[in-house]
Design a protein around this motif. Structure first.
Motif, PDB file in Angstrom:
ATOM      1  N   SER A  14      -5.355  64.111  35.768  1.00  8.26           N
ATOM      2  CA  SER A  14      -5.305  65.232  35.597  1.00  8.26           C
ATOM      3  C   SER A  14      -5.344  65.659  34.198  1.00  8.26           C
ATOM      4  O   SER A  14      -4.716  64.801  33.026  1.00  8.26           O
ATOM      5  CB  SER A  14      -4.068  66.141  36.087  1.00  8.26           C
ATOM      6  N   SER A  15      -5.149  66.619  32.831  1.00  6.10           N
ATOM      7  CA  SER A  15      -5.624  67.431  31.716  1.00  6.10           C
ATOM      8  C   SER A  15      -3.585  66.788  31.435  1.00  6.10           C
ATOM      9  O   SER A  15      -3.866  66.561  30.609  1.00  6.10           O
ATOM     10  CB  SER A  15      -5.752  68.405  31.572  1.00  6.10           C
ATOM     11  N   GLU A  16      -2.648  67.248  32.348  1.00  5.29           N
ATOM     12  CA  GLU A  16      -1.654  67.138  32.247  1.00  5.29           C
ATOM     13  C   GLU A  16      -1.258  65.810  31.707  1.00  5.29           C
ATOM     14  O   GLU A  16      -0.838  64.839  31.324  1.00  5.29           O
ATOM     15  CB  GLU A  16      -0.998  68.368  33.417  1.00  5.29           C
ATOM     16  N   SER A  17      -1.753  64.663  32.855  1.00  5.88           N
ATOM     17  CA  SER A  17      -1.833  63.394  32.709  1.00  5.88           C
ATOM     18  C   SER A  17      -2.058  62.927  32.061  1.00  5.88           C
ATOM     19  O   SER A  17      -1.569  61.706  31.115  1.00  5.88           O
ATOM     20  CB  SER A  17      -2.404  62.562  33.973  1.00  5.88           C
ATOM     21  N   ILE A  18      -3.155  63.228  30.911  1.00  4.33           N
ATOM     22  CA  ILE A  18      -3.590  62.391  30.241  1.00  4.33           C
ATOM     23  C   ILE A  18      -2.612  63.506  28.840  1.00  4.33           C
ATOM     24  O   ILE A  18      -1.955  61.733  27.733  1.00  4.33           O
ATOM     25  CB  ILE A  18      -4.709  63.368  29.563  1.00  4.33           C
ATOM     26  N   SER A  19      -2.133  64.582  28.346  1.00  2.49           N
ATOM     27  CA  SER A  19      -1.467  65.129  27.463  1.00  2.49           C
ATOM     28  C   SER A  19      -0.240  64.100  27.897  1.00  2.49           C
ATOM     29  O   SER A  19       0.481  63.791  27.282  1.00  2.49           O
ATOM     30  CB  SER A  19      -0.982  66.126  27.917  1.00  2.49           C
ATOM     31  N   LEU A  20       0.366  63.906  28.839  1.00  4.74           N
ATOM     32  CA  LEU A  20       1.642  63.036  28.745  1.00  4.74           C
ATOM     33  C   LEU A  20       1.853  61.767  28.726  1.00  4.74           C
ATOM     34  O   LEU A  20       2.436  61.087  27.796  1.00  4.74           O
ATOM     35  CB  LEU A  20       2.296  62.693  30.799  1.00  4.74           C
ATOM     36  N   LEU A  21       0.211  60.824  28.911  1.00  3.07           N
ATOM     37  CA  LEU A  21       0.416  59.621  28.280  1.00  3.07           C
ATOM     38  C   LEU A  21       0.336  59.796  26.870  1.00  3.07           C
ATOM     39  O   LEU A  21       0.705  58.262  26.310  1.00  3.07           O
ATOM     40  CB  LEU A  21      -1.333  59.280  28.335  1.00  3.07           C
ATOM     41  N   ARG A  22      -0.239  60.763  26.144  1.00  5.54           N
ATOM     42  CA  ARG A  22      -0.862  60.867  24.781  1.00  5.54           C
ATOM     43  C   ARG A  22       0.651  60.666  24.077  1.00  5.54           C
ATOM     44  O   ARG A  22       1.440  60.343  23.301  1.00  5.54           O
ATOM     45  CB  ARG A  22      -1.736  61.570  24.411  1.00  5.54           C
ATOM     46  N   ALA A  23       1.356  61.204  24.551  1.00  4.07           N
ATOM     47  CA  ALA A  23       2.727  61.720  24.200  1.00  4.07           C
ATOM     48  C   ALA A  23       4.072  60.757  24.049  1.00  4.07           C
ATOM     49  O   ALA A  23       5.383  61.139  23.917  1.00  4.07           O
ATOM     50  CB  ALA A  23       3.596  63.159  24.680  1.00  4.07           C
ATOM     51  N   ASN A  24       3.368  59.218  25.093  1.00  5.75           N
ATOM     52  CA  ASN A  24       4.497  58.608  25.286  1.00  5.75           C
ATOM     53  C   ASN A  24       4.204  57.378  24.857  1.00  5.75           C
ATOM     54  O   ASN A  24       3.072  57.111  24.119  1.00  5.75           O
ATOM     55  CB  ASN A  24       4.811  58.398  27.156  1.00  5.75           C
ATOM     56  N   HIS A  25       5.227  56.877  24.327  1.00 16.37           N
ATOM     57  CA  HIS A  25       4.789  55.014  24.389  1.00 16.37           C
ATOM     58  C   HIS A  25       5.172  53.789  24.827  1.00 16.37           C
ATOM     59  O   HIS A  25       4.796  52.457  24.923  1.00 16.37           O
ATOM     60  CB  HIS A  25       5.838  54.851  22.714  1.00 16.37           C
ATOM     61  N   HIS A  26       5.832  54.635  25.962  1.00 13.62           N
ATOM     62  CA  HIS A  26       6.103  52.876  27.059  1.00 13.62           C
ATOM     63  C   HIS A  26       4.475  53.276  27.895  1.00 13.62           C
ATOM     64  O   HIS A  26       5.290  54.505  28.517  1.00 13.62           O
ATOM     65  CB  HIS A  26       7.248  52.985  27.542  1.00 13.62           C
ATOM     66  N   VAL A  27       4.115  52.670  28.671  1.00 11.35           N
ATOM     67  CA  VAL A  27       3.199  52.966  29.798  1.00 11.35           C
ATOM     68  C   VAL A  27       3.190  51.652  30.160  1.00 11.35           C
ATOM     69  O   VAL A  27       3.632  50.468  30.217  1.00 11.35           O
ATOM     70  CB  VAL A  27       1.449  52.983  29.152  1.00 11.35           C
ATOM     71  N   VAL A  45      -2.143  51.815  39.286  1.00 12.83           N
ATOM     72  CA  VAL A  45      -1.523  52.778  38.974  1.00 12.83           C
ATOM     73  C   VAL A  45      -1.107  52.602  37.235  1.00 12.83           C
ATOM     74  O   VAL A  45      -0.356  52.061  37.276  1.00 12.83           O
ATOM     75  CB  VAL A  45      -0.513  53.082  39.702  1.00 12.83           C
ATOM     76  N   VAL A  46      -1.133  54.223  36.985  1.00  9.12           N
ATOM     77  CA  VAL A  46      -0.768  53.550  35.770  1.00  9.12           C
ATOM     78  C   VAL A  46       0.575  55.095  35.599  1.00  9.12           C
ATOM     79  O   VAL A  46      -0.172  56.103  35.810  1.00  9.12           O
ATOM     80  CB  VAL A  46      -1.615  53.973  34.610  1.00  9.12           C
ATOM     81  N   MET A  47       1.991  54.646  34.324  1.00 13.27           N
ATOM     82  CA  MET A  47       2.666  55.290  34.624  1.00 13.27           C
ATOM     83  C   MET A  47       3.576  55.435  34.090  1.00 13.27           C
ATOM     84  O   MET A  47       3.543  54.458  32.905  1.00 13.27           O
ATOM     85  CB  MET A  47       3.769  54.773  35.717  1.00 13.27           C
ATOM     86  N   THR A  48       3.734  57.084  33.149  1.00 15.45           N
ATOM     87  CA  THR A  48       4.969  56.846  32.286  1.00 15.45           C
ATOM     88  C   THR A  48       5.758  57.622  32.204  1.00 15.45           C
ATOM     89  O   THR A  48       5.996  58.236  33.714  1.00 15.45           O
ATOM     90  CB  THR A  48       3.755  57.274  31.137  1.00 15.45           C
ATOM     91  N   PHE A  49       6.906  57.398  31.048  1.00 13.85           N
ATOM     92  CA  PHE A  49       7.918  58.802  31.432  1.00 13.85           C
ATOM     93  C   PHE A  49       7.621  60.068  30.994  1.00 13.85           C
ATOM     94  O   PHE A  49       6.686  60.082  30.216  1.00 13.85           O
ATOM     95  CB  PHE A  49       9.174  58.150  30.549  1.00 13.85           C
ATOM     96  N   ASP A  50       8.258  60.918  31.700  1.00  9.85           N
ATOM     97  CA  ASP A  50       8.372  62.305  31.632  1.00  9.85           C
ATOM     98  C   ASP A  50       9.518  62.427  31.435  1.00  9.85           C
ATOM     99  O   ASP A  50       9.967  63.023  32.814  1.00  9.85           O
ATOM    100  CB  ASP A  50       7.606  62.651  33.348  1.00  9.85           C
ATOM    101  N   PRO A  51       9.877  62.976  30.341  1.00  6.29           N
ATOM    102  CA  PRO A  51      11.320  63.709  29.896  1.00  6.29           C
ATOM    103  C   PRO A  51      11.558  64.688  30.292  1.00  6.29           C
ATOM    104  O   PRO A  51      12.814  65.767  30.297  1.00  6.29           O
ATOM    105  CB  PRO A  51      10.814  63.990  28.647  1.00  6.29           C
ATOM    106  N   THR A  52      10.566  66.454  30.987  1.00  2.00           N
ATOM    107  CA  THR A  52      11.244  67.416  31.355  1.00  2.00           C
ATOM    108  C   THR A  52      11.644  66.749  33.078  1.00  2.00           C
ATOM    109  O   THR A  52      12.735  67.357  32.943  1.00  2.00           O
ATOM    110  CB  THR A  52       9.989  68.142  31.312  1.00  2.00           C
ATOM    111  N   THR A  53      11.759  66.180  33.190  1.00  2.00           N
ATOM    112  CA  THR A  53      12.192  65.215  34.949  1.00  2.00           C
ATOM    113  C   THR A  53      12.762  64.046  35.117  1.00  2.00           C
ATOM    114  O   THR A  53      13.577  64.035  35.690  1.00  2.00           O
ATOM    115  CB  THR A  53      10.649  65.124  35.973  1.00  2.00           C
ATOM    116  N   SER A  54      12.901  63.306  33.424  1.00  2.00           N
ATOM    117  CA  SER A  54      13.539  62.249  33.775  1.00  2.00           C
ATOM    118  C   SER A  54      13.184  60.946  34.709  1.00  2.00           C
ATOM    119  O   SER A  54      13.901  60.569  35.507  1.00  2.00           O
ATOM    120  CB  SER A  54      15.028  62.675  33.465  1.00  2.00           C
ATOM    121  N   LEU A  55      11.682  61.448  35.002  1.00  2.00           N
ATOM    122  CA  LEU A  55      11.452  60.753  35.612  1.00  2.00           C
ATOM    123  C   LEU A  55      10.079  59.629  35.933  1.00  2.00           C
ATOM    124  O   LEU A  55       9.649  59.551  34.666  1.00  2.00           O
ATOM    125  CB  LEU A  55      10.598  61.001  37.500  1.00  2.00           C
ATOM    126  N   PHE A  56       9.352  58.789  35.874  1.00  2.00           N
ATOM    127  CA  PHE A  56       8.426  57.858  35.904  1.00  2.00           C
ATOM    128  C   PHE A  56       7.350  58.383  36.828  1.00  2.00           C
ATOM    129  O   PHE A  56       8.026  58.208  37.997  1.00  2.00           O
ATOM    130  CB  PHE A  56       8.639  56.786  35.667  1.00  2.00           C
TER     131      PHE A  56
END
Length: 65
Positions: A14-27, A45-56
């Motif tokens: 999703s476009s939100e996922s792309i933005s989240l990946l761009r904002a993080n350095h760890h994948v 599956v590609v995952m990253t940390f979401d600081p708003t929820t404190s979840l991967f």
């Protein structure tokens, strides 16, 4: 095409996922071979940390032949 066999890669993001990946350095990338149906061979599956929820969170799903 490898050895005369056409390979396929299908991605879902999703476009939100792309933005989240761009904002993080760890994948984190996880691949599995036993849960996909024919003609596909692997699920990635590609995952990253979401600081708003404190979840991967998963950001991208890919099926590969």
């Amino acid at each position: 095409m490898i050895s005369g066999v056409q390979e396929r890669i299908i991605l879902w993001m999703s476009s939100e996922s792309i933005s989240l990946l761009r904002a993080n350095h760890h994948v984190f990338i996880d691949g599995t071979f036993r849960v996909v149906q024919s003609p596909f061979y692997q699920l990635i599956v590609v995952m990253t940390f979401d600081p708003t929820t404190s979840l991967f969170v998963p950001c991208c799903y890919s099926l590969i032949t």
